[in-house]
Design a protein around this motif. Structure first.
Motif, PDB file in Angstrom:
ATOM      1  N   ASP A  91       0.792  -1.227   0.000  1.00  0.00           N
ATOM      2  CA  ASP A  91       0.000   0.000   0.000  1.00  0.00           C
ATOM      3  C   ASP A  91       0.825   1.279   0.000  1.00  0.00           C
ATOM      4  OD1 ASP A  91      -2.851  -1.054   0.337  1.00  0.00           O
ATOM      5  OD2 ASP A  91      -1.784  -2.080   1.942  1.00  0.00           O
ATOM      6  N   GLN A  92       2.131   1.189   0.207  1.00  0.00           N
ATOM      7  CA  GLN A  92       2.983   2.371   0.252  1.00  0.00           C
ATOM      8  C   GLN A  92       4.189   2.147  -0.654  1.00  0.00           C
ATOM      9  OE1 GLN A  92       3.824   3.392   4.349  1.00  0.00           O
ATOM     10  NE2 GLN A  92       1.776   2.779   4.992  1.00  0.00           N
ATOM     11  N   HIS A  93       4.506   3.179  -1.448  1.00  0.00           N
ATOM     12  CA  HIS A  93       5.500   2.969  -2.500  1.00  0.00           C
ATOM     13  C   HIS A  93       6.427   4.168  -2.636  1.00  0.00           C
ATOM     14  CE1 HIS A  93       3.198  -0.568  -3.751  1.00  0.00           C
ATOM     15  NE2 HIS A  93       2.114   0.184  -3.658  1.00  0.00           N
ATOM     16  N   THR A  94       6.946   4.681  -1.527  1.00  0.00           N
ATOM     17  CA  THR A  94       7.866   5.813  -1.635  1.00  0.00           C
ATOM     18  C   THR A  94       9.210   5.382  -2.230  1.00  0.00           C
ATOM     19  OG1 THR A  94       8.366   5.497   0.715  1.00  0.00           O
ATOM     20  CG2 THR A  94       6.862   7.270   0.144  1.00  0.00           C
ATOM     21  N   LEU A  95       9.594   4.123  -2.079  1.00  0.00           N
ATOM     22  CA  LEU A  95      10.827   3.648  -2.710  1.00  0.00           C
ATOM     23  C   LEU A  95      10.707   3.738  -4.226  1.00  0.00           C
ATOM     24  CD1 LEU A  95      13.621   2.219  -2.341  1.00  0.00           C
ATOM     25  CD2 LEU A  95      12.390   0.068  -2.655  1.00  0.00           C
ATOM     26  N   GLU A  96       9.599   3.262  -4.770  1.00  0.00           N
ATOM     27  CA  GLU A  96       9.393   3.312  -6.219  1.00  0.00           C
ATOM     28  C   GLU A  96       9.273   4.759  -6.710  1.00  0.00           C
ATOM     29  OE1 GLU A  96       8.250  -0.695  -4.745  1.00  0.00           O
ATOM     30  OE2 GLU A  96       7.816   1.355  -4.107  1.00  0.00           O
TER      31      GLU A  96
END
Length: 512
Positions: A91-96
């Motif tokens: 649900d969280q994609h700050t790396l991408e």
């Protein structure tokens, strides 16, 4: 683009936990090559200059997330990587997002500290652009509050506020930390006045008055229990305080704990009711209450005195309310619960100190609670009975301060708060009614002749205070205790059967 207020909708989507940075310079300025800076400090300065994010803000963010430790590219509990805790989970994609913004690969962002810091700054800048912050507003550290809240990844406004508040606390207090290679970074204290916007504070805990209440997602725990509460399980989050709270709100997590404790100041958030089964320790779930502590097993810097003291007061309260012995057979680490493969709380957790605090004294001994009679106590009183009252108040979440046998202003305030909560006359004096309510506080199991254990002892002590005569507190419900129950029921116009059910417990806990 107009600035976008951060409401519930704006919180959903991207997120997780953040990291450090540096004094704001124009985006057009090239990163400074400050020979006095080590490689980590230089990475913060460069990222701050490149993306126009205040350097101090980045440093405070990184410290709040990881204490500037990249953990060799290993993920946190929530799937966050590196100093800036760039996240990749369902649900969280700050790396991408950071990879798209910087052109660095996900592997570089996970394992290279400079790239990770640059990625965190890029994500924050993208949020600032979306919110319409001007160049001047980006220079103002206080303008970044809602963007930090968004970086934390929480969809719940109260959780988002916990995340941003932690960062601004470190800005206000200052930080000295060791980064990779022993490099020392210092963040000087500064005045802060963040713009909170519409973010709401958390509610108060329903089970432990000193804690906040932020419920876990219903997919991460079970309603009710299949066994009685008989142990407290100590955990370490392998992540930040607010990040862990956010993770337990994520239905993908499939894990939770009853409480989470913050490292810096011992703040506690409850996430699962004690009557319900949190998913934290496999075979220990049904009978255990789980307490998560912010930090990482391999880094002792997270285990502060404030955390130990706050957690110990919570554990002492749980033990008192459920009749759990305050020993290492009943207060255990996650690693000690059968069927688990976890190592927390690990070798850096100071069990000796913690158990001394739970026991109510630096020597680790139990505070005496049973007396032949109970004196009236007020400001200026001293002695063992004052220590007993202080211990009982602390166990119920009413902060009476150190258990030192001296009835001072803090004890008076705690007594008054307890009396108000129980509907007693709030005079700050511990008389028979207040003693009865204090001594009987806790779980309310059905008791009758032949019952034994800690709950019987609580009953016997409370009857001694209520009746004004000694009822032997030996934990054995014999004929003497049965007669005392009958006498109490008669004098309080209750049904007289010599058994202790909801009505009798209710009368005792109301101080009747």
């Amino acid at each position: 683009m107009p600035r976008i207020p951060l409401g519930r909708a704006a919180l959903a989507g991207l997120g997780t936990l953040a990291v450090v940075a540096a004094a704001v310079q124009p985006v057009s300025a090239a990163p400074r090559a400050d020979r006095a800076e080590g490689p980590v400090a230089h990475a913060f300065s460069g990222a701050a200059a490149e993306y126009g994010v205040p350097r101090d803000l980045l440093i405070a963010l990184g410290y709040s997330e990881t204490h500037l430790d990249g953990h060799h590219g290993l993920p946190s509990q929530a799937g966050g990587y590196g100093v800036m805790h760039l996240v990749s989970n369902p649900d969280q994609h700050t790396l991408e997002l950071a990879s798209r913004l910087t052109g660095d690969t996900a592997r570089e962002l996970r394992t290279d500290t400079a790239a990770n810091i640059r990625g965190g700054a890029a994500v924050l800048r993208s949020y600032a652009d979306h919110a319409g912050l001007s160049k001047a507003e980006r220079r103002d550290t206080d303008s970044w509050y809602p963007l930090l809240a968004r970086y934390g990844g929480a969809t719940d406004p109260a959780t988002a506020r916990l995340y941003a508040d932690t960062v601004y606390t470190f800005l206000a207090k200052g930080v000295t930390a060791r980064a990779e290679g022993g490099e020392r970074l210092t963040l000087l204290a500064r005045k802060v006045a963040p713009e909170h916007g519409s973010l709401a504070p958390a509610a108060q805990s329903p089970d432990y008055p000193s804690a906040l209440w932020v419920p876990a997602n219903a997919a991460n725990y079970a309603v009710g229990r299949t066994a009685s509460v008989s142990k407290v399980v100590i955990h370490v989050t392998e992540g930040s305080y607010a990040g862990t709270i956010s993770w337990f709100q994520n239905p993908s997590a499939q894990v939770s704990a009853h409480y989470v404790v913050r490292s810096s100041d011992g703040q506690i958030t409850q996430m699962v009711r004690e009557k319900d089964t949190a998913w934290h320790a496999r075979s220990g779930n049904a009978s255990g209450i789980g307490i998560e502590h912010e930090g990482y097993v391999d880094d002792p810097s997270w285990f502060t005195d404030a955390m130990y003291r706050s957690s110990a007061a919570l554990t002492a309260s749980i033990c008192a309310r459920y009749g759990i012995p305050k020993d290492r057979a009943h207060i255990v680490g996650h690693s000690e619960v059968p069927g688990n493969d976890h190592t927390d709380p690990g070798p850096n957790w100071n069990w000796t100190y913690y158990m001394q605090l739970v026991g109510g004294s630096t020597g680790g001994g139990e505070v005496q609670l049973g007396f032949p009679s109970y004196d009236t106590l007020r400001s200026g009183s001293t002695g063992a009975q004052v220590s007993a009252a202080q211990s009982l108040l602390n166990a119920q979440g009413f902060d009476a301060g150190t258990v030192d046998g001296s009835f001072g202003t803090k004890t008076t305030s705690a007594v008054t708060a307890f009396q108000k909560a129980r509907g007693l006359g709030a005079d700050g004096v511990v008389g028979a009614r207040t003693w009865t309510a204090l001594l009987s506080a806790g779980s309310t199991p059905a008791l009758s002749q032949g019952s034994t254990g800690a709950a019987v002892q609580r009953l016997q002590r409370a009857l001694t205070a209520a009746l004004g005569r000694t009822v032997t507190a030996d934990g054995d419900f014999g004929s003497g205790t049965q007669q005392a129950v009958r006498d109490y029921q008669t004098s309080r116009s209750l049904g007289v059967d010599g058994q202790v059910g909801p009505a009798t417990w209710g009368a005792l806990q109301a101080g009747r």
